[in-house]
Design an enzyme around this catalytic site. Structure first.
Site, short mmCIF file in Angstrom:
data_model
loop_
_atom_site.label_atom_id
_atom_site.label_comp_id
_atom_site.label_asym_id
_atom_site.label_seq_id
_atom_site.Cartn_x
_atom_site.Cartn_y
_atom_site.Cartn_z
N ASN A 1 1.27 -2.49 5.37
CA ASN A 1 0.52 -1.25 5.56
C ASN A 1 -0.79 -1.20 4.78
OD1 ASN A 1 0.37 1.92 5.96
ND2 ASN A 1 0.29 1.54 3.75
N ILE B 1 -5.43 10.35 9.94
CA ILE B 1 -4.32 10.85 9.13
C ILE B 1 -4.87 11.29 7.77
CG2 ILE B 1 -2.05 10.29 8.17
CD1 ILE B 1 -2.16 9.98 11.26
N ALA C 1 -12.18 -4.97 14.08
CA ALA C 1 -11.78 -6.35 14.37
C ALA C 1 -10.46 -6.69 13.67
CB ALA C 1 -12.88 -7.31 13.92
N LYS D 1 -8.07 -4.63 12.81
CA LYS D 1 -6.94 -3.87 13.36
C LYS D 1 -6.54 -4.38 14.75
CE LYS D 1 -6.17 -1.66 9.81
NZ LYS D 1 -4.88 -1.54 9.16
N ASP E 1 -1.79 -7.94 -5.14
CA ASP E 1 -3.00 -7.89 -4.33
C ASP E 1 -2.69 -8.62 -3.04
OD1 ASP E 1 -5.42 -8.30 -3.07
OD2 ASP E 1 -6.51 -8.82 -4.90
N GLY F 1 0.83 -1.21 0.00
CA GLY F 1 0.00 0.00 0.00
C GLY F 1 0.86 1.25 0.00
N TYR G 1 -13.55 -3.42 10.32
CA TYR G 1 -12.24 -2.76 10.33
C TYR G 1 -11.60 -2.86 11.72
CZ TYR G 1 -8.82 1.04 9.91
OH TYR G 1 -7.67 1.78 9.92
N SER H 1 -4.24 0.54 13.83
CA SER H 1 -5.07 1.75 13.96
C SER H 1 -5.43 1.91 15.42
CB SER H 1 -6.35 1.58 13.12
OG SER H 1 -7.22 2.67 13.33
P1 NAP Z 1 -5.25 4.80 1.24
O1 NAP Z 1 -4.91 6.21 1.04
O2 NAP Z 1 -6.54 4.29 0.67
O3 NAP Z 1 -4.08 3.87 0.67
C1 NAP Z 1 -4.24 2.48 0.72
C2 NAP Z 1 -3.10 1.80 0.00
O4 NAP Z 1 -3.29 0.39 0.13
C3 NAP Z 1 -3.08 2.11 -1.49
O5 NAP Z 1 -1.75 2.14 -1.91
C4 NAP Z 1 -3.82 0.92 -2.09
O6 NAP Z 1 -3.40 0.71 -3.45
C5 NAP Z 1 -3.34 -0.20 -1.17
N1 NAP Z 1 -4.23 -1.37 -1.16
C6 NAP Z 1 -5.54 -1.43 -0.82
N2 NAP Z 1 -6.01 -2.67 -0.99
C7 NAP Z 1 -4.97 -3.42 -1.45
C8 NAP Z 1 -4.83 -4.77 -1.85
N3 NAP Z 1 -5.84 -5.65 -1.80
N4 NAP Z 1 -3.61 -5.20 -2.27
C9 NAP Z 1 -2.56 -4.34 -2.32
N5 NAP Z 1 -2.63 -3.04 -1.96
C10 NAP Z 1 -3.84 -2.59 -1.55
O7 NAP Z 1 -5.29 4.42 2.79
P2 NAP Z 1 -4.48 5.05 4.04
O8 NAP Z 1 -5.39 5.99 4.73
O9 NAP Z 1 -3.14 5.50 3.62
O10 NAP Z 1 -4.35 3.76 4.97
C11 NAP Z 1 -3.18 2.97 4.95
C12 NAP Z 1 -3.16 2.09 6.19
O11 NAP Z 1 -3.25 2.91 7.35
C13 NAP Z 1 -4.34 1.12 6.26
O12 NAP Z 1 -3.91 -0.11 6.83
C14 NAP Z 1 -5.29 1.80 7.22
O13 NAP Z 1 -6.14 0.92 7.90
C15 NAP Z 1 -4.30 2.46 8.17
N6 NAP Z 1 -4.86 3.60 8.90
C16 NAP Z 1 -5.22 4.75 8.25
C17 NAP Z 1 -5.72 5.82 9.00
C18 NAP Z 1 -6.08 7.14 8.37
O14 NAP Z 1 -6.63 8.00 9.08
N7 NAP Z 1 -5.82 7.37 7.11
C19 NAP Z 1 -5.89 5.67 10.39
C20 NAP Z 1 -5.52 4.49 11.00
C21 NAP Z 1 -5.00 3.45 10.26
P3 NAP Z 1 -4.33 -0.05 -4.52
O15 NAP Z 1 -5.75 0.30 -4.21
O16 NAP Z 1 -3.84 0.44 -5.85
O17 NAP Z 1 -4.07 -1.51 -4.34
#
Ligand code: NAP
Length: 256
Positions: A90, A189, A158, A160, A64, A14, A156, A142
């Site tokens: 990630n 974030i 569950a 995390k 994937d 990701g 989600y 998270s």
């Molecule tokens: P994001 O902007 O949607 O980015 C998600 C990334 O994961 C993208 O690069 C996406 O690329 C990739 N991804 C999604 N499904 C995938 C799959 N099946 N195989 C491979 N890659 C995949 O999300 P984010 O906010 O940065 O979140 C990233 C991580 O941080 C996640 O684990 C999320 O739970 C955690 N998190 C985020 C927040 C927040 O506030 N943003 C808070 C707590 C935790 P593709 O779709 O091209 O595959």
């Protein structure tokens, strides 16, 4: 001043956008070779370009993370060509859905993407890191699930919380090989996925954060780089909350 990460090989799942891109850029600026693993090729290519513009080096490998063979293939390819020092599990998704309206397939999709993928990353990295006699694994969990609840995100939460249960046992199993397994727990974030939740959500959440702002991917990346460092070599099975104090208030009111 932490020891240099120059020349280290790191995989960031990701890593093409959001927090993962922030982590990838931070490693690249620190001199590591970054392998970004995600599905979308265009975003992946753009991310590699951003790394180059930042003076770093990296590659994109399409993957994937819900597919074991795909994860194993990109981990093996990276390890065989560049070695493998660090893997950041990630990639994750957070679609909103109440329990009442959620179909079992939607539950499975979130658990597969967020939790099963962590197992896949650790399992695929293990033989390479074991052979090398060292390694750093960092999971992006998270605050939602491990610390808080949030209506509409039961699947989600569950996934995390599950990552942390998995992490603690993985840390024990991998410790004899000098491989550490730790987690970062971001609060809200600013990423593409968070922006999708809408301005009203962003404003409301921003007001509840004691440090007065939503987080940036770089905030999470700093904690990840520390956990990947030589200096963090005696830390395993632990979690760092990166949330601007979001989970601290006792009441629902925004802090003064
Ligand atoms: P994001 O902007 O949607 O980015 C998600 C990334 O994961 C993208 O690069 C996406 O690329 C990739 N991804 C999604 N499904 C995938 C799959 N099946 N195989 C491979 N890659 C995949 O999300 P984010 O906010 O940065 O979140 C990233 C991580 O941080 C996640 O684990 C999320 O739970 C955690 N998190 C985020 C927040 C927040 O506030 N943003 C808070 C707590 C935790 P593709 O779709 O091209 O595959």
């Amino acid at each position: 001043m932490l020891a240099s990460l120059k020349g280290k090989s790191v995989i960031v799942t990701g890593g093409s956008q959001g927090i993962g891109l922030g982590i990838s850029l931070a490693f690249a600026r620190a001199g590591a070779f970054v392998t970004i693993a995600a599905r979308g090729e265009e975003a992946g290519a753009n991310a590699v370009e951003e790394i180059a513009l930042a003076g770093g080096a990296g590659q994109f490998l399409q993957c994937d993370v819900t597919q074991w063979q795909a994860v194993k293939a990109i981990v093996d390819e990276t390890a065989n060509e560049n070695g493998l020092d660090i893997i950041c599990a990630n990639a994750g998704i957070f679609p909103k859905q109440t329990i009442e309206e959620m179909e079992p397939e939607q539950w499975d999709h979130v658990l597969d993407t967020n939790l099963r993928s962590s197992f896949y990353c650790v399992k695929a990295a293990l033989p390479h890191m074991k052979e090398a006699g060292q390694g750093r694994i960092i999971l992006t969990s998270s605050i939602t699930g491990p610390i808080t609840g949030d209506a509409g995100w039961s699947h989600y939460a569950a996934s995390k919380a599950g990552q942390l249960g998995f992490m603690r046992t993985a840390a024990l199993e991998l410790a004899p090989h000098k491989i550490t397994v730790n987690s970062v727990l971001p609060g809200n974030i600013r990423t593409e996925a968070l922006d999708d939740l809408g301005d009203a959500y962003l404003k409301k959440m921003g007001q509840t954060i004691p440090l007065g702002r939503l987080g940036a991917p770089q905030d999470v990346a700093s904690a990840v780089l520390f956990l990947a460092s030589e200096e963090a070599g005696y830390i395993t099975g632990q979690q760092i909350v990166v949330d601007g104090g979001q989970v601290l208030p006792e009441g629902l009111e925004a802090p003064d």
